[in-house]
Design a protein around this motif. Structure first.
Motif, short mmCIF file in Angstrom:
data_model
loop_
_atom_site.label_atom_id
_atom_site.label_comp_id
_atom_site.label_asym_id
_atom_site.label_seq_id
_atom_site.Cartn_x
_atom_site.Cartn_y
_atom_site.Cartn_z
N LEU A 194 1.78 -13.50 10.20
CA LEU A 194 2.93 -12.66 10.20
C LEU A 194 2.25 -11.24 9.10
CD1 LEU A 194 5.73 -12.02 11.45
CD2 LEU A 194 6.56 -12.38 9.09
N VAL A 195 2.37 -10.05 9.54
CA VAL A 195 1.70 -9.06 8.88
C VAL A 195 2.90 -8.10 8.11
CG1 VAL A 195 0.42 -7.03 8.81
CG2 VAL A 195 -0.26 -8.83 10.35
N VAL A 196 3.16 -8.39 6.76
CA VAL A 196 4.26 -7.89 6.03
C VAL A 196 3.72 -6.85 5.14
CG1 VAL A 196 5.97 -8.38 4.47
CG2 VAL A 196 5.32 -10.09 6.03
N VAL A 197 4.23 -5.50 5.36
CA VAL A 197 3.62 -4.45 4.30
C VAL A 197 4.95 -3.96 3.67
CG1 VAL A 197 2.97 -2.05 4.43
CG2 VAL A 197 2.02 -3.80 6.12
N ASP A 198 4.73 -4.31 2.13
CA ASP A 198 5.77 -3.50 1.21
C ASP A 198 5.34 -1.98 0.98
OD1 ASP A 198 6.94 -2.59 -0.95
OD2 ASP A 198 6.75 -4.39 -2.26
N ASN A 199 6.37 -1.19 1.79
CA ASN A 199 6.20 0.27 1.61
C ASN A 199 7.11 1.09 0.73
OD1 ASN A 199 5.28 2.41 3.14
ND2 ASN A 199 7.02 2.53 4.24
N THR A 200 7.35 0.28 -0.35
CA THR A 200 8.02 0.85 -1.50
C THR A 200 7.63 2.38 -1.96
OG1 THR A 200 9.16 -1.40 -1.92
CG2 THR A 200 9.28 0.51 -3.59
N PHE A 201 6.29 2.28 -2.43
CA PHE A 201 5.59 3.25 -2.87
C PHE A 201 5.87 4.64 -2.08
CE2 PHE A 201 3.17 2.29 -7.01
CZ PHE A 201 4.00 1.50 -7.50
N ALA A 202 5.42 4.39 -0.93
CA ALA A 202 5.14 5.44 0.09
C ALA A 202 6.45 6.28 0.51
CB ALA A 202 4.25 5.31 1.10
N TYR A 261 12.62 4.67 -3.83
CA TYR A 261 12.75 6.15 -3.59
C TYR A 261 13.82 5.95 -2.33
CZ TYR A 261 8.31 7.55 -5.71
OH TYR A 261 7.35 7.68 -6.63
N LEU A 262 14.19 5.18 -1.74
CA LEU A 262 15.19 5.37 -0.77
C LEU A 262 16.54 5.38 -1.47
CD1 LEU A 262 14.40 2.19 1.46
CD2 LEU A 262 13.86 4.73 1.80
N GLY A 263 17.09 4.65 -2.56
CA GLY A 263 18.14 5.23 -3.43
C GLY A 263 18.01 6.39 -3.92
N THR A 308 0.81 -1.31 0.00
CA THR A 308 -0.11 -0.05 0.11
C THR A 308 0.89 1.42 -0.05
OG1 THR A 308 -1.78 1.03 1.25
CG2 THR A 308 -0.20 -0.02 2.56
N PRO A 309 0.59 2.33 -0.83
CA PRO A 309 -0.18 1.97 -2.21
C PRO A 309 0.29 0.93 -2.85
CG PRO A 309 0.40 4.25 -1.64
CD PRO A 309 1.31 3.60 -0.91
N ASN A 352 0.92 -1.59 -6.53
CA ASN A 352 1.72 -1.19 -7.85
C ASN A 352 0.80 -2.19 -8.88
OD1 ASN A 352 3.27 -1.05 -9.97
ND2 ASN A 352 4.99 -1.94 -8.81
N PRO A 353 0.18 -1.63 -9.97
CA PRO A 353 0.16 -0.17 -10.28
C PRO A 353 -1.00 0.76 -10.01
CG PRO A 353 -0.20 -1.55 -11.99
CD PRO A 353 -0.25 -2.55 -10.72
N LEU A 354 -1.95 0.21 -9.82
CA LEU A 354 -3.42 0.80 -9.39
C LEU A 354 -3.45 1.78 -8.18
CD1 LEU A 354 -5.83 -2.08 -10.62
CD2 LEU A 354 -4.94 0.14 -11.92
N LEU A 355 -2.56 1.83 -7.44
CA LEU A 355 -2.53 2.81 -6.26
C LEU A 355 -3.44 2.57 -5.41
CD1 LEU A 355 -0.07 4.96 -6.49
CD2 LEU A 355 -0.87 4.29 -8.63
N LYS A 356 -3.92 1.44 -5.10
CA LYS A 356 -5.10 1.06 -4.10
C LYS A 356 -4.51 1.19 -2.60
CE LYS A 356 -7.50 -2.40 -6.66
NZ LYS A 356 -8.02 -3.81 -6.86
N VAL A 357 -5.11 1.74 -1.86
CA VAL A 357 -4.58 2.00 -0.37
C VAL A 357 -5.34 1.10 0.66
CG1 VAL A 357 -4.27 3.73 1.52
CG2 VAL A 357 -4.25 4.57 -0.73
N SER A 358 -4.55 0.25 1.34
CA SER A 358 -5.14 -0.44 2.11
C SER A 358 -5.05 -0.13 3.63
CB SER A 358 -4.41 -1.83 2.15
OG SER A 358 -4.60 -2.56 0.74
#
Length: 383
Positions: free
Chosen positions: A173-181, A203-205, A149-150, A152-158
């Motif tokens: 186990l709750v895993v969140v991919d935070n790459t987009f934000a 974004y981090l790099g 969330t958001p 990839n690629p439809l920018l849905k927010v959970s």
């Protein structure tokens, strides 16, 4: 760094003590593959071999943990290497991953095609529909609840907090991919996530010059097992890659502010153009999860997706921009345009995660917003 609480300060200073020998403000890059020992087993700072540890990588891991509000972090050679280590640390044959129906295609490919033959299964659900997630977990438990969330690629927010509550109640186990934000805009651990995943390539790099991945852990849960795989399998980030990522993180806050401002300008322009069928951007009031995004994120990020009349029109559009360069990846200071169906999401064609052929994804950079809008207007004019 215990006295520092502001994100901007942590991004600049966490793990970045000046060199004690020379006083150099920027810590040196340690390229050594091995380390001299003071007698057998007498390790200086715990370092013995580059795969097991490197001071530059250690500094990056401290920095990552600080900006995400986690207890530990691990740095890897790519985002998928990070995901692979976590999945293999947690899963056993017969375990299942409950995955969002709109995630990065490489994540689905890794679980379904690489881990699938080893007995791992995957189910797909709309993570924005918490009732559907609850029903899926009640029907059959999942070892991992994987949230992007958001998306990839439809920018849905959970809703991270609600999904964490549901996942933990079901023993997941709750895993969140935070790459987009990025942690500059959203910190999933504060909302209940157990592990946060990043493609630091993005974004981090932040400058399209490094490939890397990272995991940040809320506490000791599964950290030791994953750290063992980082060492035993060896997909670690090299010292120069770690240093480039650290340098990128230091300007993350100001970059994300500009990315978000430009993306909102681009999304607003596209939403007002009749030639565009749909615009996906959480910062627009018309986005179905705009209110949630406003509560969960400090701003809305630099990715905008749009839909055009048909596949041929979408393909022609992405080949007509000039300032937006046609390329995969995202999150750099330069703007990119991508056709997901044939590029980043080709691996999920024919699956529940297939993306519309009419879809275009924009990674909005930090150039002048007027120039970006002018470029997109010119591309629309040739359709």
């Amino acid at each position: 760094m215990d006295r520092l609480h502001g994100f901007d300060s942590l991004a600049v200073h966490a793990g970045q003590d000046f060199d004690p020998t020379t006083g150099a403000v920027i810590p040196p890059v340690h390229f050594s593959s091995t380390y001299a020992q003071d007698g057998i087993g007498g390790l200086r700072g715990g370092y013995e071999y580059g795969r097991s540890g490197n001071p530059t990588r250690t500094a990056l891991q401290e920095q990552l943990a600080a900006i995400e509000g986690g207890a530990h972090a691990l740095s890897f050679a790519s985002g998928l290497a990070a995901e692979d280590a976590l999945l293999r640390a947690v899963l056993r044959p017969g375990d299942e991953v409950l995955l969002g129906n709109d995630v990065y295609g490489g994540t689905y490919r890794l679980i379904a095609r690489v881990l699938g033959p080893w007995g791992v299964t995957v189910r797909v659900v709309d993570m924005t529909d918490t009732a559907a997630v609850a029903a899926a977990l009640e029907e059959r438990p999942a070892r991992i609840l994987w949230v992007e969330t958001p998306s990839n690629p439809l920018l849905k927010v959970s809703d991270i907090a609600e999904l964490a509550r549901l996942g933990h109640a079901a023993g997941s186990l709750v895993v969140v991919d935070n790459t987009f934000a990025s942690p500059a805009l959203q910190q999933p651990i504060r909302h209940g996530a157990d592990v946060v995943v990043h493609s630091v390539t993005k974004y981090l790099g932040g400058h399209s010059d490094v490939v890397g991945g990272a995991l940040v852990f809320r506490d000791d849960t599964v950290f030791d097992e994953t750290a063992f795989l980082q060492y035993a399998v060896g997909a670690v980030s090299g010292p120069l890659d770690a240093w480039l990522t650290t340098r990128g993180i230091k300007t993350l806050a100001v970059r994300m502010q500009r990315h978000s401002e430009n993306a909102l300008a681009v999304a607003s322009f596209l939403a007002a153009d009749d030639r565009v069928s749909a615009v996906h951007y959480p910062g627009l009031a018309t986005h179905p999860q705009h209110e949630l995004a406003s509560r969960q994120m400090s701003s809305f990020g630099g990715i905008v997706s749009l839909e055009l009349e048909d596949a041929a029109t979408a393909r022609r559009f992405v080949e007509s921009t000039r300032l937006f360069q046609l390329a995969e990846s995202l999150g750099g200071v330069e703007s990119l345009v991508n056709y997901p169906d044939a590029m980043t999401h080709a691996s999920v064609r024919g699956t529940e995660l297939a993306v519309p052929e009419t879809l275009v994804r924009l990674s909005v950079g930090i150039e002048s917003a007027d120039d970006l809008v002018t470029d997109l207007a010119a591309a629309l004019d040739v359709l």
